[in-house]
Design an enzyme around this catalytic site. Structure first.
Site, PDB file in Angstrom:
ATOM      1  N   ASP A 265      -7.163   4.437  -4.560  1.00 14.71           N
ATOM      2  CA  ASP A 265      -7.754   4.312  -3.219  1.00 14.71           C
ATOM      3  C   ASP A 265      -8.365   5.691  -2.945  1.00 14.71           C
ATOM      4  O   ASP A 265      -8.573   6.473  -3.881  1.00 14.71           O
ATOM      5  CB  ASP A 265      -6.695   3.926  -2.166  1.00 14.71           C
ATOM      6  CG  ASP A 265      -7.330   3.541  -0.828  1.00 14.71           C
ATOM      7  OD1 ASP A 265      -7.880   2.437  -0.734  1.00 14.71           O
ATOM      8  OD2 ASP A 265      -7.313   4.346   0.126  1.00 14.71           O
TER       9      ASP A 265
ATOM     10  N   LYS B 275       0.870  -1.196   0.000  1.00 21.95           N
ATOM     11  CA  LYS B 275       0.000   0.000   0.000  1.00 21.95           C
ATOM     12  C   LYS B 275       0.898   1.235   0.000  1.00 21.95           C
ATOM     13  O   LYS B 275       2.017   1.197   0.519  1.00 21.95           O
ATOM     14  CB  LYS B 275      -0.888   0.010   1.259  1.00 21.95           C
ATOM     15  CG  LYS B 275      -2.088   0.920   1.152  1.00 21.95           C
ATOM     16  CD  LYS B 275      -3.241   0.257   0.411  1.00 21.95           C
ATOM     17  CE  LYS B 275      -4.386   1.226   0.189  1.00 21.95           C
ATOM     18  NZ  LYS B 275      -5.583   0.541  -0.358  1.00 21.95           N
TER      19      LYS B 275
HETATM   20  P1  NDP Z   1     -12.970   7.902  -2.712  1.00 22.81           P
HETATM   21  O1  NDP Z   1     -11.920   8.911  -2.488  1.00 22.81           O
HETATM   22  O2  NDP Z   1     -13.489   7.704  -4.086  1.00 22.81           O
HETATM   23  O3  NDP Z   1     -14.224   8.177  -1.745  1.00 22.81           O
HETATM   24  C1  NDP Z   1     -14.080   8.232  -0.372  1.00 22.81           C
HETATM   25  C2  NDP Z   1     -15.402   8.620   0.232  1.00 22.81           C
HETATM   26  O4  NDP Z   1     -15.321   8.507   1.643  1.00 22.81           O
HETATM   27  C3  NDP Z   1     -15.813  10.056  -0.054  1.00 22.81           C
HETATM   28  O5  NDP Z   1     -17.199  10.154  -0.076  1.00 22.81           O
HETATM   29  C4  NDP Z   1     -15.213  10.791   1.132  1.00 22.81           C
HETATM   30  O6  NDP Z   1     -15.846  12.035   1.416  1.00 22.81           O
HETATM   31  C5  NDP Z   1     -15.474   9.798   2.243  1.00 22.81           C
HETATM   32  N1  NDP Z   1     -14.446   9.967   3.301  1.00 22.81           N
HETATM   33  C6  NDP Z   1     -13.104   9.897   3.163  1.00 22.81           C
HETATM   34  N2  NDP Z   1     -12.487  10.131   4.332  1.00 22.81           N
HETATM   35  C7  NDP Z   1     -13.472  10.341   5.226  1.00 22.81           C
HETATM   36  C8  NDP Z   1     -13.475  10.633   6.593  1.00 22.81           C
HETATM   37  N3  NDP Z   1     -12.323  10.761   7.301  1.00 22.81           N
HETATM   38  N4  NDP Z   1     -14.690  10.777   7.188  1.00 22.81           N
HETATM   39  C9  NDP Z   1     -15.835  10.632   6.478  1.00 22.81           C
HETATM   40  N5  NDP Z   1     -15.877  10.356   5.173  1.00 22.81           N
HETATM   41  C10 NDP Z   1     -14.724  10.218   4.552  1.00 22.81           C
HETATM   42  O7  NDP Z   1     -12.363   6.524  -2.129  1.00 22.81           O
HETATM   43  P2  NDP Z   1     -12.817   5.040  -2.428  1.00 22.81           P
HETATM   44  O8  NDP Z   1     -14.283   4.977  -2.646  1.00 22.81           O
HETATM   45  O9  NDP Z   1     -11.911   4.483  -3.449  1.00 22.81           O
HETATM   46  O10 NDP Z   1     -12.443   4.313  -1.049  1.00 22.81           O
HETATM   47  C11 NDP Z   1     -13.359   4.235   0.044  1.00 22.81           C
HETATM   48  C12 NDP Z   1     -12.916   3.128   0.984  1.00 22.81           C
HETATM   49  O11 NDP Z   1     -12.886   1.876   0.275  1.00 22.81           O
HETATM   50  C13 NDP Z   1     -11.513   3.267   1.583  1.00 22.81           C
HETATM   51  O12 NDP Z   1     -11.492   2.697   2.871  1.00 22.81           O
HETATM   52  C14 NDP Z   1     -10.663   2.415   0.640  1.00 22.81           C
HETATM   53  O13 NDP Z   1      -9.453   1.994   1.254  1.00 22.81           O
HETATM   54  C15 NDP Z   1     -11.609   1.269   0.397  1.00 22.81           C
HETATM   55  N6  NDP Z   1     -11.336   0.468  -0.797  1.00 22.81           N
HETATM   56  C16 NDP Z   1     -11.269   1.041  -2.024  1.00 22.81           C
HETATM   57  C17 NDP Z   1     -11.063   0.260  -3.153  1.00 22.81           C
HETATM   58  C18 NDP Z   1     -11.112   0.819  -4.528  1.00 22.81           C
HETATM   59  O14 NDP Z   1     -11.087   0.022  -5.489  1.00 22.81           O
HETATM   60  N7  NDP Z   1     -11.197   2.131  -4.719  1.00 22.81           N
HETATM   61  C19 NDP Z   1     -10.805  -1.191  -3.033  1.00 22.81           C
HETATM   62  C20 NDP Z   1     -10.974  -1.709  -1.686  1.00 22.81           C
HETATM   63  C21 NDP Z   1     -11.200  -0.883  -0.620  1.00 22.81           C
HETATM   64  P3  NDP Z   1     -15.194  13.412   0.897  1.00 22.81           P
HETATM   65  O15 NDP Z   1     -15.449  13.442  -0.579  1.00 22.81           O
HETATM   66  O16 NDP Z   1     -15.895  14.455   1.656  1.00 22.81           O
HETATM   67  O17 NDP Z   1     -13.724  13.317   1.239  1.00 22.81           O
END
Ligand code: NDP
Length: 449
Positions: free
Chosen positions: A169, A129
Site C-alpha cells: 500500500d 489492513k
Molecule cells: P505509493 O506509496 O506508491 O504512492 C502514493 C502516492 O500518493 C505518492 O505519489 C505520494 O506522494 C502521494 N501521497 C501519499 N500521501 C499523500 C498525501 N497525504 N497528500 C498528497 N499526496 C500523497 O502508494 P500506492 O500508489 O500504492 O497507493 C495510492 C493509493 O491507492 C492509496 O490510497 C492506496 O490505499 C490505494 N490503493 C493501492 C493499491 C495497491 O495495489 N498499491 C490497491 C488499492 C488501493 P509522496 O511520494 O510525496 O509521498
C-alpha cells in the site's frame, strides 16, 4: 449523518460511541450504512442475525511496538497495526501502509472498506489492513530493512497463507515486501504465499505491479462505454505518482487518453503535451525523488507546489490515485465547472462525502474506490492461487483475468444499483453487492464470531 432506518441509526450511533476520535473509520462506516437502507427494508433476516452490528466490528485488531536501530546507532520506536476485519469468505487480505499519518482510524477505515472490495472481486478473500507510522521517505535501505524485519517479527505471529495475507500500500512496495517476506521465512521456517506483491524471482505474479492502475482503467473504460463514450482522446488528470498512479497513467495512455497532470505530496506537474511516463518512472521508481524534477527534463511543463490545484485543471476524466480525502467539495465543484465527465477512484476514499454528493448530483459518472481500484487485490488473490499451485501464469494470462474481473465488477455494481432502484449510483451498487455476498456467508456460518 442521518438515516431513515432506526436500526441503522442505532448501529451507527453505537459505532460512534465505541470508536471516538476515529473520523476516517466513521466516514467509511457511515457511507456503507447509508447505502444499506434498501437492504434493511428488503432483508429482515440480515437484520435479525445482527450481520450489520457484527460487520462494523473487526474480528481482531493488534497494535504493537516496532523498535529498530537507525544508521547512527540510535534506537527508534514506531507503532504497528493489523486489523483483521472479516474472514467470512476467505483469509483476511489487505495491504500494509507505511506513512507518518497512519493511526488506528486510518487502518480501520481501510480494513473495513477492504471487506466489500474483496467481496466484489468474486474471489475468496476476506478483509484486513495493517501499517505503521514509519516513514520510509529519506531512510536508507538498511534502515528500511531493519524496520521491516522488526515489524514482521511481531506480525508473523498473527498471519499465514490461510489466515491473513498482507500486501503493499502507500510506502510499501516490492522492496519492503521483500524484507518482510525474508523475515517471515527466517522466523517461521516456511516458504509460503504469506505476502503478495512479491518480486517475480520468488513467487510474485506478473502484472501485480500494474494491476491496480490497469484495473482502474479497465473499470473506467467500461463505465464510459456503458454510456456510449470512448476513453480515447480524453484529457485525464491522475493525482499521485506512486504505484497506482503510474500504471493508471500508463494504461490510460495505451487506451488513447492523454494524461496531462500528475502529483506527489509536494505539488503537481502540468504537461499539455501528455505526461512523459519514462521521466516519471525514473524520478519515482529509480531515484525516489520529488515530482518537481520533471520540469528539468521537460521544460515546457510546469510545476506548482501544493496538491489541491491539480483539480482546477480542465479535464474530461479525473483519477485520484494518491490518498484519502484529497478531493473536497470545492475541488469537486472546480472539476464539474470545467466539464469533467467521469471520476474513478484509484486511491481509497479520495473523495469526501460532500465531493461524492456534488459529483452525483451533477450527473458525473462516479466509480467508487471499492469497485474501481479492486484490481490490485484481485491480482493479489491470483498471486495466492499461483503460489498454492506452485506455478506461474504469463503476463497476458493474468492481465486477461484482471480485465474480466474489472468488467464483471462494473456490471455487478451497475446491475445491483438498478435492482435496488438506484440506477447509475455505483456507490450504492458497490456497497450493496459487496455486502450481500459477505452477509450471506455470515448467515451460513452462524454466530461464530
Ligand atoms: P505509493 O506509496 O506508491 O504512492 C502514493 C502516492 O500518493 C505518492 O505519489 C505520494 O506522494 C502521494 N501521497 C501519499 N500521501 C499523500 C498525501 N497525504 N497528500 C498528497 N499526496 C500523497 O502508494 P500506492 O500508489 O500504492 O497507493 C495510492 C493509493 O491507492 C492509496 O490510497 C492506496 O490505499 C490505494 N490503493 C493501492 C493499491 C495497491 O495495489 N498499491 C490497491 C488499492 C488501493 P509522496 O511520494 O510525496 O509521498
Amino acid at each position: 449523518m442521518t438515516f431513515k432506518s432506526e436500526y441503522l441509526a442505532k448501529v451507527y450511533d453505537d459505532v460512534c460511541k465505541r470508536n471516538p476520535n476515529e473520523p476516517e473509520f466513521l466516514q467509511a462506516v457511515g457511507e456503507v450504512l447509508e447505502s444499506l437502507e434498501p437492504v434493511v427494508e428488503r432483508r429482515p433476516d440480515i437484520v435479525a442475525a445482527g450481520i450489520i452490528d457484527r460487520i462494523v466490528e473487526p474480528e481482531r485488531g493488534i497494535q504493537f511496538r516496532v523498535s529498530w536501530v537507525d544508521d547512527e546507532g540510535k534506537v527508534r520506536v514506531n507503532r504497528g497495526y493489523r486489523y483483521q476485519f472479516n474472514s467470512a469468505i476467505g483469509p483476511h487480505k489487505g495491504g500494509i501502509r507505511l506513512h507518518p499519518s497512519v493511526n488506528a482510524s486510518v487502518i480501520k477505515f481501510l480494513g473495513f472498506e477492504q471487506i466489500f472490495k474483496n467481496s466484489l472481486t468474486g474471489l475468496p478473500i476476506g478483509g484486513g489492513k495493517g501499517g505503521s507510522d514509519f516513514d520510509p521517505k529519506g531512510k536508507s535501505d538498511g534502515e528500511v530493512m531493519r524496520f521491516c524485519q522488526s515489524f514482521m517479527t511481531e506480525l508473523c505471529k498473527h498471519i499465514g497463507a490461510d489466515t491473513d495475507v498482507p500486501a503493499g500500500d502507500i510506502g510499501t512496495g516490492a522492496r519492503e515486501i521483500g524484507y518482510m517476506f525474508g523475515q517471515y521465512k527466517r522466523i517461521r521456517n516456511e516458504f509460503t504465499g504469506v505476502l503478495t506483491g512479491k518480486s517475480i524471482s520468488y513467487g510474485g505474479s506478473l502484472a501485480r505491479k500494474e494491476a491496480t492502475g490497469y484495473g482502474l482503467l479497465y473499470f473506467t473504460k467500461e463505465m464510459l462505454a456503458d454510456k456510449g463514450i470512448d476513453i480515447a482522446g480524453k484529457r485525464i488528470i491522475v493525482s499521485g505518482s506512486g504505484n497506482v498512479a503510474i500504471y493508471a497513467a500508463q494504461k490510460a495512455t495505451q487506451l488513447g487518453g492523454k494524461v496531462i497532470a500528475m502529483s506527489d505530496s509536494s505539488g503537481y506537474i502540468h504537461d499539455e503535451d501528455g505526461v512523459n511516463l519514462d521521466v516519471i518512472k525514473k524520478i519515482k521508481e529509480v531515484d525516489r525523488a520529488r515530482i518537481s524534477e520533471y520540469v528539468k527534463s521537460v521544460p515546457t511543463a510546469t510545476f506548482t507546489p501544493g496538491c489541491k490545484g491539480i483539480w482546477t485543471i480542465k479535464a474530461d476524466v479525473a483519477l485520484p490515485c494518491a490518498t484519502q480525502n484529497e478531493i473536497d467539495e470545492e475541488s469537486a465543484k472546480a472539476l464539474i465547472a470545467n466539464g469533467v465527465i467521469a471520476v474513478a477512484e484509484g486511491a481509497n476514499m479520495p473523495s469526501t462525502p460532500e465531493a461524492v454528493a456534488a459529483f452525483q448530483s451533477a450527473g458525473v459518472l462516479f466509480g467508487p474506490a471499492k469497485a474501481a481500484n479492486a484490481g490490485g487485490v484481485a491480482t493479489s488473490a491470483l498471486e495466492m492461487s499461483q503460489n498454492s499451485m506452485r506455478l506461474s501464469w504469463t503476463f497476458d494470462e493474468v492481465d486477461a483475468k484482471l480485465h474480466d474481473i474489472m468488467v464483471n465488477i462494473y456490471k455487478n455494481c451497475s446491475k445491483t444499483a438498478r435492482e435496488f432502484g438506484l440506477e447509475d449510483n455505483l456507490v450504492a451498487g458497490a456497497n450493496i453487492a459487496g455486502f450481500l455476498k459477505v452477509a450471506d456467508a455470515m448467515l451460513w456460518q452462524g454466530v461464530a464470531y
